[in-house]
Write a protein that holds these residues in place. Sequence first.
Motif, PDB file in Angstrom:
ATOM      1  N   GLU A 191       0.842  -1.196   0.000  1.00 39.50           N
ATOM      2  CA  GLU A 191       0.000   0.000   0.000  1.00 39.50           C
ATOM      3  C   GLU A 191       0.875   1.244   0.000  1.00 39.50           C
ATOM      4  O   GLU A 191       0.895   1.966  -0.978  1.00 39.50           O
ATOM      5  N   GLY A 192       1.582   1.376   1.140  1.00 40.16           N
ATOM      6  CA  GLY A 192       2.616   2.402   1.183  1.00 40.16           C
ATOM      7  C   GLY A 192       2.128   3.815   0.958  1.00 40.16           C
ATOM      8  O   GLY A 192       2.894   4.743   1.134  1.00 40.16           O
ATOM      9  N   ASN A 193       0.857   3.980   0.549  1.00 40.11           N
ATOM     10  CA  ASN A 193       0.408   5.335   0.305  1.00 40.11           C
ATOM     11  C   ASN A 193      -0.139   5.911   1.600  1.00 40.11           C
ATOM     12  O   ASN A 193      -1.034   5.350   2.220  1.00 40.11           O
ATOM     13  N   LEU A 194       0.431   7.042   1.995  1.00 46.92           N
ATOM     14  CA  LEU A 194       0.082   7.661   3.273  1.00 46.92           C
ATOM     15  C   LEU A 194      -1.418   7.940   3.355  1.00 46.92           C
ATOM     16  O   LEU A 194      -2.050   7.687   4.373  1.00 46.92           O
ATOM     17  N   ASN A 195      -1.967   8.440   2.246  1.00 47.27           N
ATOM     18  CA  ASN A 195      -3.382   8.811   2.270  1.00 47.27           C
ATOM     19  C   ASN A 195      -4.281   7.632   2.593  1.00 47.27           C
ATOM     20  O   ASN A 195      -5.268   7.776   3.310  1.00 47.27           O
ATOM     21  N   THR A 196      -3.932   6.431   2.073  1.00 50.77           N
ATOM     22  CA  THR A 196      -4.770   5.259   2.348  1.00 50.77           C
ATOM     23  C   THR A 196      -4.748   4.919   3.825  1.00 50.77           C
ATOM     24  O   THR A 196      -5.785   4.607   4.408  1.00 50.77           O
ATOM     25  N   VAL A 197      -3.539   4.989   4.425  1.00 54.67           N
ATOM     26  CA  VAL A 197      -3.449   4.687   5.859  1.00 54.67           C
ATOM     27  C   VAL A 197      -4.253   5.706   6.649  1.00 54.67           C
ATOM     28  O   VAL A 197      -5.010   5.368   7.559  1.00 54.67           O
ATOM     29  N   LEU A 198      -4.089   6.970   6.274  1.00 53.76           N
ATOM     30  CA  LEU A 198      -4.796   8.024   6.999  1.00 53.76           C
ATOM     31  C   LEU A 198      -6.301   7.830   6.879  1.00 53.76           C
ATOM     32  O   LEU A 198      -7.044   8.017   7.847  1.00 53.76           O
ATOM     33  N   GLU A 199      -6.723   7.445   5.681  1.00 53.38           N
ATOM     34  CA  GLU A 199      -8.150   7.235   5.445  1.00 53.38           C
ATOM     35  C   GLU A 199      -8.688   6.149   6.378  1.00 53.38           C
ATOM     36  O   GLU A 199      -9.749   6.278   6.973  1.00 53.38           O
ATOM     37  N   ALA A 200      -7.865   5.072   6.511  1.00 48.96           N
ATOM     38  CA  ALA A 200      -8.304   3.945   7.331  1.00 48.96           C
ATOM     39  C   ALA A 200      -8.474   4.343   8.791  1.00 48.96           C
ATOM     40  O   ALA A 200      -9.307   3.785   9.496  1.00 48.96           O
ATOM     41  N   TYR A 201      -7.662   5.281   9.244  1.00 50.05           N
ATOM     42  CA  TYR A 201      -7.703   5.641  10.673  1.00 50.05           C
ATOM     43  C   TYR A 201      -8.265   7.033  10.884  1.00 50.05           C
ATOM     44  O   TYR A 201      -7.925   7.702  11.843  1.00 50.05           O
ATOM     45  N   ARG A 202      -9.138   7.467   9.946  1.00 52.80           N
ATOM     46  CA  ARG A 202      -9.558   8.861   9.980  1.00 52.80           C
ATOM     47  C   ARG A 202     -10.169   9.255  11.331  1.00 52.80           C
ATOM     48  O   ARG A 202      -9.826  10.281  11.924  1.00 52.80           O
ATOM     49  N   MET A 213      -3.725  27.550   0.689  1.00 53.68           N
ATOM     50  CA  MET A 213      -3.335  26.600  -0.350  1.00 53.68           C
ATOM     51  C   MET A 213      -3.185  25.231   0.280  1.00 53.68           C
ATOM     52  O   MET A 213      -2.478  25.054   1.278  1.00 53.68           O
ATOM     53  N   LEU A 214      -3.889  24.240  -0.282  1.00 52.92           N
ATOM     54  CA  LEU A 214      -3.820  22.884   0.259  1.00 52.92           C
ATOM     55  C   LEU A 214      -2.644  22.142  -0.351  1.00 52.92           C
ATOM     56  O   LEU A 214      -2.335  22.320  -1.527  1.00 52.92           O
ATOM     57  N   THR A 215      -1.987  21.308   0.434  1.00 51.17           N
ATOM     58  CA  THR A 215      -0.911  20.469  -0.085  1.00 51.17           C
ATOM     59  C   THR A 215      -1.240  19.026   0.237  1.00 51.17           C
ATOM     60  O   THR A 215      -1.567  18.707   1.388  1.00 51.17           O
ATOM     61  N   ASP A 216      -1.178  18.179  -0.782  1.00 50.69           N
ATOM     62  CA  ASP A 216      -1.481  16.768  -0.579  1.00 50.69           C
ATOM     63  C   ASP A 216      -0.403  16.143   0.302  1.00 50.69           C
ATOM     64  O   ASP A 216       0.788  16.396   0.122  1.00 50.69           O
ATOM     65  N   ILE A 217      -0.815  15.321   1.271  1.00 49.95           N
ATOM     66  CA  ILE A 217       0.139  14.797   2.232  1.00 49.95           C
ATOM     67  C   ILE A 217       1.064  13.751   1.611  1.00 49.95           C
ATOM     68  O   ILE A 217       2.267  13.748   1.852  1.00 49.95           O
ATOM     69  N   ALA A 218       0.514  12.884   0.752  1.00 45.76           N
ATOM     70  CA  ALA A 218       1.320  11.802   0.190  1.00 45.76           C
ATOM     71  C   ALA A 218       2.279  12.316  -0.871  1.00 45.76           C
ATOM     72  O   ALA A 218       3.459  11.956  -0.895  1.00 45.76           O
ATOM     73  N   THR A 219       1.781  13.172  -1.764  1.00 42.85           N
ATOM     74  CA  THR A 219       2.593  13.564  -2.913  1.00 42.85           C
ATOM     75  C   THR A 219       3.320  14.884  -2.712  1.00 42.85           C
ATOM     76  O   THR A 219       4.296  15.174  -3.397  1.00 42.85           O
ATOM     77  N   GLY A 220       2.829  15.708  -1.802  1.00 45.65           N
ATOM     78  CA  GLY A 220       3.429  17.025  -1.620  1.00 45.65           C
ATOM     79  C   GLY A 220       3.054  17.999  -2.715  1.00 45.65           C
ATOM     80  O   GLY A 220       3.639  19.083  -2.818  1.00 45.65           O
ATOM     81  N   GLU A 221       2.072  17.625  -3.532  1.00 48.32           N
ATOM     82  CA  GLU A 221       1.646  18.535  -4.604  1.00 48.32           C
ATOM     83  C   GLU A 221       0.539  19.453  -4.121  1.00 48.32           C
ATOM     84  O   GLU A 221      -0.206  19.107  -3.212  1.00 48.32           O
ATOM     85  N   GLU A 222       0.431  20.587  -4.779  1.00 49.28           N
ATOM     86  CA  GLU A 222      -0.628  21.511  -4.406  1.00 49.28           C
ATOM     87  C   GLU A 222      -1.976  20.940  -4.816  1.00 49.28           C
ATOM     88  O   GLU A 222      -2.108  20.328  -5.883  1.00 49.28           O
ATOM     89  N   ALA A 223      -2.968  21.115  -3.963  1.00 54.64           N
ATOM     90  CA  ALA A 223      -4.270  20.493  -4.241  1.00 54.64           C
ATOM     91  C   ALA A 223      -5.380  21.530  -4.222  1.00 54.64           C
ATOM     92  O   ALA A 223      -6.475  21.271  -3.752  1.00 54.64           O
TER      93      ALA A 223
END
Lengths: 649, 430
Positions: A22-33, A92-102
């Motif tokens: 999985e390794g994607n931070l967002n998925t883990v965060l989603e699971a433990y929201r 300005m929002l920044t995506d946690i996993a990718t660090g891109e602006e959202a």
Amino acid sequence: MLRICLVLIAALIALAPAHAQEGNLNTVLEAYRANIEKPSRTTITPVLEALVESQAPGVAVFLEKWREKELWQRKSDGRFFYVSKADGGKLMLTDIATGEEAGLADAAELDNLKPNSGVRGVIAAALVQFQLSDPDPERRLQALTALERDANQSHLSILRAAIESEQDPAIRTRKERLQRLLTIKFGFDQATRVAAIESFAGDPGVDARAALNPLLATSIQAFDAVPEGVNVARILTPGRDIEADAAYQLLVDAGKARPIVPLAERKQALVTNIRDGRVGGLPVAELVTQEARDRAYLALAADGSVPPLVTADERQEAVAGHVFAEVYAEPDAALTEAAEETLADINGTVGVYRFLDLALDGLSLASIYFLAAIGLAITFGVMGVINMAHGEFIMIGAYTGYVVQQFIPNYTASILVALPLAFAVAFLAGVALERLVIRHLAHRPLETLLATFGISIALQQIAKNIFGTQARPLTSPSWLDGAWVVNDVVSISYIRIAIFVLALVFLGLLLFILNRTRLGLEVRAVTQNPRMASSMGINPDRINMLTFGLGSGIAGIAGVAIGLFAKVTSELGSGYIVQSFMTVVVGGVGNIWGTLAGAGMIGSLQKLIEFFNPSNTLAAQTYMIIFIIIFIQFRPKGIIALKGRAAGD
Amino acid sequence: MKFTTTLKIAGAAAFITTTVLTHAAYAQEETIKVGVLHSLSGTMAISETTLKDTVLMLIEQQNAKGGVLGKKLEAVVVDPASDWPLFAEKARELLTVDKVAVMFGCWTSVSRKSVLPVIEELNGLLFYPVQYEGEESSKNVFYTGAAPNQQAIPATDYFLEELGVEKFALLGTDYVYPRTTNKILEQYLKDKGIAETDIFVNYTPFGHSDWSKIVADVVALGADGKKVGVISTINGDANIGFYKELAAAGISADDIPVVAFSVGEEELSGLDTTNLVGHLAAWNYFQSADAPVNAEFIKEWKAFAGEKRVTNDPMEATYIGFNMWVNAVEAAGTTDVDAVTTAMVGQKYPNLTGTEAEMLPNHHLTKPVLIGEIQADGQFDIVSQTEPVPGDAWTDFLPESKVLESDWVELKCGMYNTDTKTCVQLNSNY
């Protein structure tokens, strides 16, 4: 059983790669929201474990941001973001996993997540593994602080590994000390733990004691015979080391003896067993004494309808037939022995340091009292004027300091300006008071007392009208922040040291003025014999005015010092007036040295009483006043009494 | 005979004229008088002046909306000067001379205790807006501040559960509120399994400034490896010296957290808070509460009192109490104290933190408990917020008051013993 274990292990193996993939931070965060939204110290650990296990890039950054309260959640879909300020008040929002602006968002669309300090501590502990070898020394220090607060078994090996690579000598020392502390708590083999324990001999640090004391935690247990195989602290003799009742209760709790039936229950049992007006063969009417009731109960117990009574003999026998001992929770006797010895050694050192600390506190309090009273030592001690408004000159000085800080933002410069200015303002106020009031009331002490008391109330009210009733800040320069820390026991804040130095300076200055200058000579002449002095060409009016001004001016400077370590309010001065008079009277009227001795005695006495009675500071002050009243009975002229013609009377 | 008749007619005419005239004059400026009984001078002026301003602002707003029952409200402000017996005198003056319909006032418990006999004798009505030690319920008082179970107990729970504190230092100023609160807390902690040796208690005089020894004592508590927390009921100016010493000793809130029950935005505004970041306060309201109604209130307050002014918990309590009183008067259709008291119980009004306050039969409110961490700007970060908790007049944690209950609707008693099923007493002269 074995099969279940195997199935579990298989399931774990099957799951583990999935996690890693999985390794994607967002998925883990989603699971433990839910847990991240409303975190608690008790529920956060699984979340942190999952995050660390996922080995996703950016976990360390995420944890840091979360701890620093820089994590935001979008209300609409519950996703987490970092934010930065953008134009037009937007974020300005920044995506946690990718660090891109959202994309941009309004602050109202987002919630800032603020974990409490309990949660932040747990997060900090999880961050340790990322930070302990970080190139940034600041981060390494953060990690060490987190470990000092809250460490677990796994941290020991991480810390040991991180010591070797440490270049900074200061951090390395801290790491090594921490390593020894953690070894005491979590080490595996006896020898290293004992060595770690012994290495702290004589160390007064609170953390060392905090690591050693839990090793020595004991509980009282009951044994059938002299216990073996447990780590016994000491054997307790019932009746001497432990109450017999408490010992019996221990046996009951351990299931080794029958519980005592309480009186209320016995009564209840009698009531429920009334048959035809008789209980256990005795008529109810006879049960008027406890003795009769006991007989009835025993009769009931004999036919088994109620639990039998525990007799005193039975209790004695039970207690005598068992051994009671304080047992260490730590099974290893070598460890507890080493801890015991080390702690005894430490306590010796700590005792010495605590005395030192108490002496420092007393010295500091004495210097504050001295500074507050030294002006009074001149006006009351030398001139004999009872000036109840003395405290208000202290207040005037403190407010002068506050006003100066409003104009000069640099704290160092403002204090340097405030000190002479406070002197000048209080000097002028003092001269005005002397010219307008006190001079007209000369040699009428009662009227002086009343008049100055009235003036003191008026001055307080004026201050309230000008500055309001809210306490005003008088901020010390940053180089006076903090404390001079010798170790965890002995420390004193820099501001108190500064006050001490200031008191010394004024002691010297005043002695110089009184003993070495023409003004001082004239002051002494006027106070001893004004008519003789005036016939020598000294103008007593002028001298009285200047002396009073000098005393008031010094009170003004004391005000700046007191404002720095406490508060600036209109009542500031009235809190010191009693102590000031006490200091001067106890020390001996008319003598600067006497004031010093008085302040020293009152300051250290107050601290000593506080030491013996730490739970009520008010009571400590009361005891001190009682002591002083008694003291004055035996030395009515104070510690240093003037003799001969200088005594004036 | 003729003379007497003329006299009679003249007398009647004069009587009629005066009645008509006075009545006309009365109708012209008929107002409802609202008494404000807060110290404007002396030690407590520091806190109470703000509440006087709050009541004045609320009256102004209510009058702009058309007043109450078609009449304008008129504030009668008196100054009891932080002098406790003077509170009783001023309350009597408000009730007998000015004939006020309601009073908003008092801060310290001792001032409230001095007013109680007067308002119970003259059947007045008082709204008391400050958090207090409980153990009281008067028919004539509505307590809109927190009872111990709405502030002290939840804060202690937070220490135990969220911060894992195992050893407690209870520091307080030496008077009735801290002593009663600490007594309750000590018993509560013992019930929670904290050993007596792990509770350190200290009392200091009002305005105490020499804190170095006490702070050192607190640090030394950590020597047995247990986490130490401080529960502070220190009141007034003394807090400044205490926090300065704490900051100087370099004690971080993460090592030894301090939760204060008497330190709010107003008190912090006189202080440099950079070194206090992270220490806690427990209240039912913080200025930083995120709710539209709060933003509106802050805006109005700043417009009324000045841009630099802050809002705090007793202000919110005054706000709720005032609005509930207005609604109760409207519902009762009169300002008669008995009718309003009956209409008050069950009143609901939105509080400033986004939930709703309800007046209970024991004359206490339901309030959410908020715990905030001090920020560098003197405001609080809210780290914990509960659902509204019903205020309990008699604490359940002391054996002697556990059996007592207050209910002015069913039981018609403020001190009812549930064991003996009797009303212990109706007046609050305990």
